[in-house]
Scaffold this motif. Structure first.
Motif, mmCIF file in Angstrom:
data_model
loop_
_atom_site.group_PDB
_atom_site.id
_atom_site.type_symbol
_atom_site.label_atom_id
_atom_site.label_comp_id
_atom_site.label_asym_id
_atom_site.label_seq_id
_atom_site.Cartn_x
_atom_site.Cartn_y
_atom_site.Cartn_z
ATOM 1 N N VAL A 244 0.757 -1.128 0.245
ATOM 2 C CA VAL A 244 0.074 0.217 0.079
ATOM 3 C C VAL A 244 0.846 1.318 0.219
ATOM 4 C CG1 VAL A 244 -1.881 1.316 1.279
ATOM 5 C CG2 VAL A 244 -2.069 -1.207 1.360
ATOM 6 N N TYR A 245 1.877 1.350 0.806
ATOM 7 C CA TYR A 245 2.635 2.536 0.847
ATOM 8 C C TYR A 245 3.946 2.386 0.286
ATOM 9 C CZ TYR A 245 -1.083 3.864 4.267
ATOM 10 O OH TYR A 245 -2.262 4.494 4.790
ATOM 11 N N ASP A 246 4.452 1.181 -0.089
ATOM 12 C CA ASP A 246 5.755 1.255 -0.777
ATOM 13 C C ASP A 246 6.956 1.270 0.120
ATOM 14 O OD1 ASP A 246 7.024 0.092 -2.741
ATOM 15 O OD2 ASP A 246 7.664 2.276 -3.776
ATOM 16 N N PHE A 247 6.875 0.897 1.375
ATOM 17 C CA PHE A 247 7.786 0.753 2.307
ATOM 18 C C PHE A 247 8.791 -0.449 2.014
ATOM 19 C CE2 PHE A 247 4.898 3.103 5.231
ATOM 20 C CZ PHE A 247 5.808 4.436 5.101
ATOM 21 N N ASP A 248 10.233 -0.147 2.121
ATOM 22 C CA ASP A 248 11.026 -1.370 2.186
ATOM 23 C C ASP A 248 10.965 -2.078 3.325
ATOM 24 O OD1 ASP A 248 12.822 -0.190 4.223
ATOM 25 O OD2 ASP A 248 14.022 0.783 2.785
ATOM 26 N N LEU A 249 11.819 -2.947 3.434
ATOM 27 C CA LEU A 249 11.691 -4.084 4.210
ATOM 28 C C LEU A 249 12.154 -3.562 5.889
ATOM 29 C CD1 LEU A 249 11.519 -7.224 4.825
ATOM 30 C CD2 LEU A 249 13.789 -7.591 4.576
ATOM 31 N N SER A 250 13.065 -2.846 6.168
ATOM 32 C CA SER A 250 13.317 -2.270 7.234
ATOM 33 C C SER A 250 12.731 -1.304 7.663
ATOM 34 C CB SER A 250 14.833 -1.498 7.362
ATOM 35 O OG SER A 250 15.889 -2.489 7.281
ATOM 36 N N ALA A 251 12.214 -0.282 6.811
ATOM 37 C CA ALA A 251 10.976 0.602 7.247
ATOM 38 C C ALA A 251 9.700 -0.068 7.680
ATOM 39 C CB ALA A 251 10.723 1.631 5.998
ATOM 40 N N ALA A 252 9.194 -0.800 6.975
ATOM 41 C CA ALA A 252 8.024 -1.602 7.408
ATOM 42 C C ALA A 252 8.167 -2.441 8.558
ATOM 43 C CB ALA A 252 7.564 -2.606 6.051
ATOM 44 N N GLY A 253 9.475 -3.138 8.793
ATOM 45 C CA GLY A 253 9.581 -3.688 10.147
ATOM 46 C C GLY A 253 9.666 -2.697 11.182
ATOM 47 N N THR A 254 10.322 -1.705 11.055
ATOM 48 C CA THR A 254 10.133 -0.653 12.098
ATOM 49 C C THR A 254 8.587 -0.130 12.421
ATOM 50 O OG1 THR A 254 12.064 0.223 11.736
ATOM 51 C CG2 THR A 254 10.615 1.727 12.977
ATOM 52 N N ARG A 255 7.773 0.010 11.456
ATOM 53 C CA ARG A 255 6.358 0.278 11.727
ATOM 54 C C ARG A 255 5.551 -0.629 12.254
ATOM 55 N NH1 ARG A 255 9.330 3.367 8.439
ATOM 56 N NH2 ARG A 255 8.647 5.515 8.232
ATOM 57 N N THR A 256 5.826 -2.133 11.900
ATOM 58 C CA THR A 256 5.313 -2.924 12.404
ATOM 59 C C THR A 256 5.353 -3.400 13.963
ATOM 60 O OG1 THR A 256 5.117 -4.149 10.243
ATOM 61 C CG2 THR A 256 4.889 -5.558 12.176
ATOM 62 N N ALA A 257 6.899 -3.030 14.151
ATOM 63 C CA ALA A 257 7.192 -2.889 15.679
ATOM 64 C C ALA A 257 6.294 -2.062 16.480
ATOM 65 C CB ALA A 257 8.877 -3.013 15.589
ATOM 66 N N GLY A 258 6.119 -0.724 15.748
ATOM 67 C CA GLY A 258 5.287 0.238 16.352
ATOM 68 C C GLY A 258 4.238 -0.296 16.632
ATOM 69 N N PHE A 259 3.407 -0.768 15.806
ATOM 70 C CA PHE A 259 2.323 -1.511 16.039
ATOM 71 C C PHE A 259 2.018 -2.579 17.291
ATOM 72 C CE2 PHE A 259 -1.014 -4.737 15.191
ATOM 73 C CZ PHE A 259 -2.483 -4.121 14.795
ATOM 74 N N ALA A 260 3.078 -3.345 17.186
ATOM 75 C CA ALA A 260 2.898 -4.390 18.108
ATOM 76 C C ALA A 260 3.258 -3.894 19.428
ATOM 77 C CB ALA A 260 4.169 -5.354 18.083
ATOM 78 N N VAL A 261 4.106 -2.733 19.638
ATOM 79 C CA VAL A 261 4.495 -2.240 20.920
ATOM 80 C C VAL A 261 3.028 -1.566 21.467
ATOM 81 C CG1 VAL A 261 5.569 -0.382 22.010
ATOM 82 C CG2 VAL A 261 6.982 -1.841 20.597
ATOM 83 N N ALA A 262 2.444 -1.052 20.607
ATOM 84 C CA ALA A 262 1.159 -0.429 21.093
ATOM 85 C C ALA A 262 0.207 -1.305 21.727
ATOM 86 C CB ALA A 262 0.503 0.610 19.880
ATOM 87 N N ALA A 263 0.097 -2.339 20.876
ATOM 88 C CA ALA A 263 -0.947 -3.305 21.490
ATOM 89 C C ALA A 263 -0.422 -4.097 22.565
ATOM 90 C CB ALA A 263 -0.972 -4.597 20.116
ATOM 91 N N VAL A 264 0.875 -4.492 22.737
ATOM 92 C CA VAL A 264 1.521 -4.825 23.993
ATOM 93 C C VAL A 264 1.312 -4.181 25.204
ATOM 94 C CG1 VAL A 264 3.735 -5.605 25.015
ATOM 95 C CG2 VAL A 264 3.173 -6.531 22.738
ATOM 96 N N ALA A 265 1.682 -2.704 25.007
ATOM 97 C CA ALA A 265 1.558 -1.938 26.159
ATOM 98 C C ALA A 265 -0.288 -1.827 26.582
ATOM 99 C CB ALA A 265 1.690 -0.397 25.685
ATOM 100 N N ALA A 266 -0.998 -2.068 25.501
ATOM 101 C CA ALA A 266 -2.383 -2.096 25.952
ATOM 102 C C ALA A 266 -3.059 -3.119 26.711
ATOM 103 C CB ALA A 266 -3.280 -1.506 24.583
ATOM 104 N N ARG A 267 -2.354 -4.310 26.606
ATOM 105 C CA ARG A 267 -2.851 -5.453 27.085
ATOM 106 C C ARG A 267 -2.612 -5.520 28.555
ATOM 107 N NH1 ARG A 267 -2.622 -11.475 24.734
ATOM 108 N NH2 ARG A 267 -3.558 -12.590 26.777
ATOM 109 N N PRO A 268 -1.625 -5.244 29.263
ATOM 110 C CA PRO A 268 -1.729 -5.163 30.740
ATOM 111 C C PRO A 268 -2.457 -4.080 31.285
ATOM 112 C CG PRO A 268 0.522 -4.527 29.883
ATOM 113 C CD PRO A 268 -0.107 -4.870 28.752
ATOM 114 N N LEU A 269 -2.827 -3.014 30.489
ATOM 115 C CA LEU A 269 -3.836 -1.899 30.713
ATOM 116 C C LEU A 269 -5.247 -2.500 30.588
ATOM 117 C CD1 LEU A 269 -4.605 0.778 31.494
ATOM 118 C CD2 LEU A 269 -4.558 1.461 29.028
#
Length: 406
Positions: A244-269
């Motif tokens: 969709v956004y034409d990100f390369d492997l590292s850029a897509a990985g960084t943003r996927t990590a941000g998604f996962a971190v947000a979900a992880v932080a919300a779980r104990p909450l």
């Protein structure tokens, strides 16, 4: 304070921390293929469907295997099960690297299938930490442990970078070595709760008994939507962002990590808030937010801030649900069935993450670079889960209709 209470107070923090570490490391291994999905697609000239199947395959065993892992935890305890599963997973990380070096799609599927063993540790940790904490704090405990799903964030961020820094084979060697090291640490440092007693029942009857509880299947459906949504995005987001956004492997990985971190932080909450106001309320917030944010993401907001904020909010709502639903499990599952119920519910969550990547791949509009149909289906399923969570859950322990805290 009794001797047992003193032992619980002294050991719960250490054992919760070790269980969370083991869970995070195993989830890194479980998700080691997905961050490199774009690499495999280019290397092997994979179609969209083949790429989706590759990243989804480890999810299958990691899901179904939780049923057996949860039941075995009731019998052998979390210390043994964490150690064994981490050790078993390590060779398959190396075999995935071998398959990649050979350029064999078939071998990647086979070894990726068995790599799914690493994803079964979730069903070990829930009963393990449950036994260390009193009922009023089990939402907190399962929420903190569940934050170990941040291993997917570690994988998304570090795996492609490790490949750049150390090489493809060395990266898998590092992950395998970490699995072995944490297995040793688990064996040395973990202890099963003094409040836990091994079950002498055969595994099959325990699973049958858990499967007969209505609440098992009710919460399985909800967890399939919440956790399945998280797993699906964590595994498929690198591909989505490339398409969709034409990100390369590292850029897509960084943003996927941000998604996962947000979900992880919300779980104990989600777990903590469920202890305070009840899991029913937090689950409703989770699914309502998921419906809204899936619709926003389908509109393909512009990068960076609009799109980034949309995915982060979607992750937070999904994370809240993963925490609240397992707080519900802790409230409603009979104590002697927690491991077995956890295994089935956890399996449903993993299976919920297996199918969406396949659907996304099948419904991808290559001409418009659009996943609108797949996201629309997510909205419909989340809306159904919202309605069911408010009016379809049996409200007492074990699933009978008598009253209990919502």
């Amino acid at each position: 304070m009794s001797d047992q209470q003193q032992a619980l107070a002294a050991g719960r923090g250490r054992n919760l921390a070790l269980a969370t570490l083991a869970f995070a490391v195993s989830f890194w291994a479980w998700n080691v293929i997905a961050p490199l999905g774009v690499r495999y697609a280019d290397q092997l000239d994979l179609s969209s469907g083949q790429k989706s199947l590759l990243v989804a395959t480890p999810v299958l065993v990691g899901s179904v295997g939780r049923i057996l892992a949860g039941a075995l935890t009731d019998r052998y305890g979390g210390r043994v099960m964490f150690t064994v599963l981490l050790l078993i997973s390590a060779p398959f990380v190396l075999l995935v690297a071998f398959a990649g070096d050979q350029g064999s799609y078939a071998l990647l599927l086979v070894f990726g299938f068995f790599l799914g063993i690493a994803g079964t540790t979730f069903a070990v940790g829930i009963p393990f930490v449950n036994a260390w904490f009193d009922k009023p704090r089990r939402g907190f405990a399962t929420g903190v442990f569940g934050a170990g799903m941040g291993g997917t964030a570690l994988s998304a961020f570090f795996t492609p970078r490790f490949v750049d820094w150390f090489g493809y084979g060395a990266t898998h060697g590092i992950v395998a070595a970490v699995l072995v090291a944490v297995a040793a640490l688990s064996w040395i440092g973990m202890r099963d709760s003094p409040a836990w007693a091994p079950s002498s029942d055969s595994v099959v009857p325990k699973l049958v008994a858990a499967a007969k509880l209505p609440v098992t299947w009710q919460l399985s459906f909800l967890y399939a939507v919440a956790f399945g949504g998280f797993v699906a995005f964590s595994t498929y987001l690198p591909t989505y962002l490339k398409d969709v956004y034409d990100f390369d492997l590292s850029a897509a990985g960084t943003r996927t990590a941000g998604f996962a971190v947000a979900a992880v932080a919300a779980r104990p909450l989600g777990g903590v808030l469920s202890d305070k106001v009840g899991p029913k309320v937090i689950t409703a917030v989770s699914f309502a937010g998921t419906v809204v944010m899936a619709g926003v993401v389908a509109l393909q907001p512009e990068p960076e801030i609009p799109a980034g904020a949309s995915f982060v909010l979607l992750a937070i709502f999904l994370g809240l649900g993963t925490g609240s639903i397992f707080a519900w499990v802790a409230q409603l599952a009979p104590a002697e069935r927690v491991g077995s119920v956890t295994g089935i519910v956890g399996a449903a969550g993993g299976l919920g993450g297996f199918f969406p990547p396949l659907v996304m791949g099948a419904t991808y509009n290559e001409q418009d670079h659009s996943y609108t149909i797949g996201l629309g289906l997510l909205m419909l399923v989340a809306l159904a889960a919202l309605v069911f969570s408010q009016w379809g859950i049996s409200r007492s322990r074990g699933g009978s209709p008598s009253a209990s805290r919502p």
